[in-house]
Design a protein around this motif. Structure first.
Motif, short mmCIF file in Angstrom:
data_model
loop_
_atom_site.label_atom_id
_atom_site.label_comp_id
_atom_site.label_asym_id
_atom_site.label_seq_id
_atom_site.Cartn_x
_atom_site.Cartn_y
_atom_site.Cartn_z
N VAL A 279 0.96 -1.22 -0.01
CA VAL A 279 0.09 -0.28 0.15
C VAL A 279 0.81 1.34 0.02
O VAL A 279 1.95 1.32 0.60
N GLY A 280 0.61 2.14 -0.67
CA GLY A 280 1.51 3.21 -1.13
C GLY A 280 2.47 3.27 -2.24
O GLY A 280 2.93 4.37 -2.42
N ASP A 281 2.76 2.06 -2.65
CA ASP A 281 3.48 2.12 -3.96
C ASP A 281 2.93 2.84 -5.37
O ASP A 281 1.79 2.71 -5.47
N GLU A 282 3.75 3.45 -5.70
CA GLU A 282 3.23 4.10 -6.99
C GLU A 282 3.38 3.20 -8.37
O GLU A 282 4.53 2.65 -8.29
N LEU A 283 2.54 2.83 -9.13
CA LEU A 283 2.44 1.89 -10.23
C LEU A 283 2.75 2.83 -11.64
O LEU A 283 2.04 3.96 -11.52
N THR A 284 3.21 2.36 -12.40
CA THR A 284 3.65 2.80 -13.89
C THR A 284 3.00 1.77 -14.80
O THR A 284 3.17 0.72 -14.63
N VAL A 285 2.11 2.39 -15.77
CA VAL A 285 1.35 1.57 -16.59
C VAL A 285 2.58 0.57 -17.32
O VAL A 285 3.54 0.88 -17.78
N GLY A 286 2.20 -0.51 -17.42
CA GLY A 286 2.93 -1.77 -18.23
C GLY A 286 4.34 -2.06 -17.11
O GLY A 286 4.83 -3.19 -17.68
N ASN A 287 4.34 -1.88 -16.28
CA ASN A 287 5.37 -2.27 -15.37
C ASN A 287 4.99 -3.46 -14.46
O ASN A 287 4.21 -3.33 -14.01
N PRO B 268 -2.15 -2.11 -15.23
CA PRO B 268 -3.03 -1.59 -16.51
C PRO B 268 -3.04 -0.29 -16.63
O PRO B 268 -3.35 0.40 -17.61
N LEU B 269 -3.05 0.52 -15.12
CA LEU B 269 -2.91 1.69 -15.14
C LEU B 269 -1.84 2.34 -14.06
O LEU B 269 -1.24 1.40 -13.37
N ALA B 270 -1.74 3.52 -14.35
CA ALA B 270 -0.62 4.32 -13.48
C ALA B 270 -1.68 4.80 -12.10
O ALA B 270 -2.87 5.26 -12.31
N GLY B 271 -0.99 4.62 -10.89
CA GLY B 271 -1.75 5.10 -9.81
C GLY B 271 -0.84 4.68 -8.45
O GLY B 271 0.27 4.32 -8.58
N THR B 272 -1.71 4.78 -7.42
CA THR B 272 -1.14 4.56 -6.00
C THR B 272 -1.83 3.55 -5.43
O THR B 272 -2.98 3.47 -5.52
N VAL B 273 -1.14 2.45 -4.86
CA VAL B 273 -1.80 1.18 -4.54
C VAL B 273 -2.62 1.57 -3.22
O VAL B 273 -1.92 2.16 -2.27
N SER B 274 -3.76 1.65 -2.92
CA SER B 274 -4.72 1.82 -1.93
C SER B 274 -5.04 0.58 -1.09
O SER B 274 -5.47 0.85 -0.03
N ALA B 275 -4.88 -0.74 -1.67
CA ALA B 275 -5.46 -1.75 -1.10
C ALA B 275 -4.57 -3.03 -1.60
O ALA B 275 -4.60 -3.07 -2.93
N VAL B 276 -4.46 -4.06 -0.86
CA VAL B 276 -4.08 -5.40 -1.41
C VAL B 276 -4.87 -6.34 -0.69
O VAL B 276 -5.30 -6.35 0.28
#
Length: 134
Positions: free
Chosen positions: A51-59, A76-84
């Motif tokens: 939670v809190g990790d930043e995601l980049t599309v395609g990574n 599939p999208l860029a964003g910030t992990v809010s839940a696992v």
């Protein structure tokens, strides 16, 4: 194989479904498709981001390990992990038995100008056509 039409898909066999909004962000749930879990076989371990990790599309955002192989899961999208989905730590096979329900992987918060950040992804019909092409 099941391909629900209430979510969007990637050519890497992930699905994304808008859950609602959190302030200025849109919350999107992510998982792997029925086709992907079937191809992997019996899933024995799932590694997910924090939670809190930043995601980049395609990574790569995690791994799904089965009795056959280990496969990356891609953002599939860029964003910030809010839940696992922490339940997968004890029961990773849930991804096999319910990939579109209890077998979800994570949720992210996506900011932007649209209510549906998944609109650029494949719809169910286009994804099914991709799978059918083999």
């Amino acid at each position: 194989m099941s391909t629900p039409d209430d979510r969007r898909y990637t050519d890497q066999h992930e699905w994304a479904q808008v859950q609602g909004s959190a302030g200025a962000a849109t919350v999107v749930r992510i998982g792997i498709t029925d086709h992907a879990q079937d191809a992997l076989g019996d899933i024995v371990f799932v590694q997910l981001p924090e939670v809190g990790d930043e995601l980049t599309v395609g990574n790569p955002i995690g791994e799904v390990e089965s009795t056959k192989s280990v496969s990356d899961v891609y953002a599939p999208l860029a964003g910030t992990v809010s839940a696992v989905n922490t339940a997968l730590g004890e029961a990773p096979e849930t991804v096999n038995s319910d990939p579109y329900g209890e077998g979800w992987l994570l949720e992210i918060e996506v900011t932007g100008d649209t209510d549906d950040p998944t609109a650029e992804l494949l719809d169910a019909q286009a994804y099914q056509a991709l799978v059918d092409q083999g």
